[in-house]
Design a protein around this motif. Structure first.
Motif: not given
Length: 138
Positions: A115-116, A118, A120-122
């Motif tokens: 995740v990043n 925030r 969010r998946p990365v």
């Protein structure tokens, strides 16, 4: 995918319950330390990765199978195996065994997501894929 990584752990008084048995949540701590040291042994420092690449690992799923207890003063090993690589996640199995033995006391089956900041998946960075034998992104 990668060779098993072995991380030694000694059971201290603080790890046990009133009966001298390792408290169930401590196996999660042992496994977390082993994953961190697995990355560190591969040249990956998680703080730097978070700060410089906006990437961090989070446990998305963890199933724990408690098979037999560890007790005060046991010398243990957490054996970590990466079993799969996805676009933004790793699959892993970790077994807690007594040193010198092969029968697992505890087995953890995990999905570890990238995740990043925030949350969010990365996608996994290429150097992580290289470390775990995951090759080029799918």
């Amino acid at each position: 995918m990668s060779d098993p990584f072995r991380f030694p752990v000694r059971v201290y008084y603080e790890d046990t319950d009133a009966g001298g048995v390792v408290y169930h949540a401590n196996y999660l701590r042992y496994a977390e330390r082993a994953r961190t040291e697995f990355l560190r042994a591969g040249g990956v420092e998680q703080r730097e990765m978070r700060e410089q690449e906006d990437f961090a690992f989070v446990v998305r799923r963890c199933t724990v199978d408690y098979r037999a207890p560890a007790v005060l003063d046991d010398a243990l090993e957490v054996v970590t195996r990466i079993t799969g690589v996805r676009g933004a996640a790793l699959e892993a199995v970790q077994e807690v065994v007594r040193q010198g033995e092969s029968e697992p006391l505890v087995v953890l089956d995990l999905v570890i997501a990238g995740v990043n900041k925030r949350g969010r998946p990365v996608r996994l960075p290429q150097r992580i894929r290289d470390l775990v034998g995951g090759g080029a992104p799918a």
